[in-house]
Write a protein that holds these residues in place. Sequence first.
Motif, PDB file in Angstrom:
ATOM      1  N   GLU A   1       0.826  -1.209   0.000  1.00  0.00           N
ATOM      2  CA  GLU A   1       0.000   0.000   0.000  1.00  0.00           C
ATOM      3  C   GLU A   1       0.857   1.255   0.000  1.00  0.00           C
TER       4      GLU A   1
ATOM      5  N   ASP B   1       0.412  -1.224  -7.551  1.00  0.00           N
ATOM      6  CA  ASP B   1       0.577  -2.312  -8.501  1.00  0.00           C
ATOM      7  C   ASP B   1       1.236  -3.537  -7.900  1.00  0.00           C
ATOM      8  N   GLY B   2       1.956  -3.335  -6.794  1.00  0.00           N
ATOM      9  CA  GLY B   2       2.647  -4.457  -6.199  1.00  0.00           C
ATOM     10  C   GLY B   2       1.667  -5.331  -5.427  1.00  0.00           C
ATOM     11  N   SER B   3       1.829  -6.642  -5.572  1.00  0.00           N
ATOM     12  CA  SER B   3       0.934  -7.511  -4.830  1.00  0.00           C
ATOM     13  C   SER B   3       1.532  -7.797  -3.470  1.00  0.00           C
TER      14      SER B   3
ATOM     15  N   TRP C   1       1.327 -10.422  -1.864  1.00  0.00           N
ATOM     16  CA  TRP C   1       1.884 -11.776  -1.829  1.00  0.00           C
ATOM     17  C   TRP C   1       3.353 -11.786  -2.204  1.00  0.00           C
ATOM     18  N   PHE C   2       3.714 -10.911  -3.118  1.00  0.00           N
ATOM     19  CA  PHE C   2       5.116 -10.821  -3.539  1.00  0.00           C
ATOM     20  C   PHE C   2       5.993 -10.408  -2.357  1.00  0.00           C
TER      21      PHE C   2
ATOM     22  N   GLY D   1       6.300 -13.153   0.234  1.00  0.00           N
ATOM     23  CA  GLY D   1       7.255 -14.190  -0.156  1.00  0.00           C
ATOM     24  C   GLY D   1       8.683 -13.733   0.034  1.00  0.00           C
ATOM     25  N   VAL D   2       8.973 -12.525  -0.427  1.00  0.00           N
ATOM     26  CA  VAL D   2      10.339 -12.006  -0.332  1.00  0.00           C
ATOM     27  C   VAL D   2      10.763 -11.882   1.125  1.00  0.00           C
TER      28      VAL D   2
ATOM     29  N   LEU E   1      11.284 -15.394   2.754  1.00  0.00           N
ATOM     30  CA  LEU E   1      12.511 -16.055   2.318  1.00  0.00           C
ATOM     31  C   LEU E   1      13.754 -15.338   2.855  1.00  0.00           C
TER      32      LEU E   1
END
Lengths: 351, 347
Positions: free
Chosen positions: A107, A112-114, A116-117, A120-121, A124
């Motif tokens: 936000e 445009d960024g999800s 979920w991305f 995940g990043v 990890l």
Amino acid sequence: MEREKELSMTQLMALVWLADLAPAAQLLRTSAEVGGAGGWLSPLLALPVLAALGGLMGWAAGREGLAEKLRRGLGPVLGRGVLFLYIGWAALLAGRRLGQCALRLSEGGSRDGSAWFFLGVMALTALWMVRGSLAALGRTAQILLAILAAAGGVVLLLALLRTDWTRLVPAEGWTGRTIPVALSAAQALAPGLYGAFLLNKTDLRRGGSTFLCWSAGGCLMLTAAQGIVQGCLGAALSARLDSPFFTITQSVGVEGAFQRVESIVITIWAAADLFFVVLMLTAIKAGAKRAADGGTAGLAAAAGITAAIGSAVGTVLGWPAEEAVWTGREGYMTLLLFLCPVILAAVFDKR
Amino acid sequence: MRRRTWLLLALLGLGMAWGGLPRGREMGSMALIRTLGVDWEDGQYVVTASTGRRARGFQGEEAMEPLILSARRDTLSAALAAVAAGSEQEVYFGYVDQLLLGRELAERGALPVLERFIGEEELGLGAQVWLICGQAKAAVTCGGEEGAEPRLTVLAKGEEGSAGFGRTVGAVLTDLNENGCAYVPALEQDQRGLLWEKGCGILEADGLRGWLFGAQAQGMKLLTGGGAGDVIELAGGRAAEIVGVRTGLTWDEDSRTMVVRCRIALRLTEGGAGLAQEEREALLRQIETLEEERIGGTLRTLSNWKSDCLGLGRRLRAEHPFRTGGKDVFSNSTLRGAVQAVWEPSG
């Protein structure tokens, strides 16, 4: 012997405070909700609680670490059960923090960024960091804490000009709410207690005084920061904002030099969220190691599965739709969780 | 090392599969809304948005007309969504610096519009808010090629003769929460469409308490510590400019009187040559009387309305916690203004 320890007490405290800066950014909301105009005092009021809890952890964990003490003090069966509880709970907190941070990043930076991305990043990166040495983690925490403190400090100094100190005077009869206000900060900062799992890897020389200095200093700085934020926004508005601190960052800037720093601050603050997750994972690692020690391979797998399920549940529940179910309650659970078994373990430990 | 590479590849693959990788956005291909106007007309919200002057090209050498979008709906959310949907370009509200509220909307209650800025992903609490003595739509669309934004920035910052009376959405919301009401600067358009200062309005949660125009607005400016840059015209073709204002609050317990003390630093800008010290002192007394009347008028109005938009009661309770007694100190006290005028040392 002590020289072989991976962390210094200063590094451990830097790690704990860096992790605690993540929930601290949202603390004023809860405190102002509970305490009204006196809400900003919450970290100061929580200091005795946190210092007592930290002292208890130090006493209970000793030089062997909390995980070892729990298993020995409560016996192999109950001890392992309690360790599993700690592991699951830490994973839950980590998952929840990950979810919230991912949403804030998506936000704050760009629509445009999800989320979920980012999730995940972050997950990890945290897993990768935990695989490395604890000493490196401690040093990184020190550097990042300095960066975050500087960024937060600049924002608050600029906000200081707009602070109206009369908004900080608690209403009459406020003293009756002292304990709930203190607990509101204590529960938010309680996840830092997971640092007790690293005490066996920490050089504990002058550990007590270092712990007290850091706790007092941290709580005082946090109180001052909350005072500035509440002085700008007032208690009623602070209680309605997701993070009053990030809201302040939206409106500070120096004409001609820099404006609109909120994206930068939100991005930098992700380091705190990342280290929150890293602290939880490190504690899980230490706990799982003791839980599986001397047992079958199935125990280690069970610890891993507990952590995985815990973090998944935490992530799902961390999504804002479910926030009403969660706000604040998990903090009180963390306090309870750290109080009962640890005292029992310390009391029943025969050695 | 190989494992890490695999992990990274797996992550990128997953990201692509979900369509979750962040995509870059070009600022030039978006409609960045700078000014937002909200009106209430015939039971509907009318939202008007303007991008202001847009630039294109490598160094912004090609200027484009402001993009103006407008929509009318029953609810604010629907109207904002319709504005966003009405453009060929992606509409972004993250740069809204000016919020204009029409007169009818203010009278009906502007709180829903202001609260929209709380917890909103794009709209921030740092935007300047203005009341328009008329329609916000007309004000948003004024300013020709440049749009309304440059003029509003000038008015808010206090340049070029304006006294700088800007307030942000956050400050207004804080006052509404803490004081129960808030003062918001008002603007009106002249026949050419140019926006001018026109005092201020006192907003309450459920509507508009009233307007302060003319001398009362001047008094309000001084009470808020503003007014620097304003010129006071005196008899004999003399003029004095206000260079600084400091306010303080004292409390007389016996008569239950709040005294707002205002210290005004002035510079004689016209007709000051050859004036004796006594004459300069006499001018100061003249200004003190004039400004005391203005402040007194404003305080009387606020007291009659029971609108403590300056938070005087709160300030007093904070400064004298054991002597003021009770929460309603503002409505139970007499208000008085006291002005001390001084010449700026160099003047």
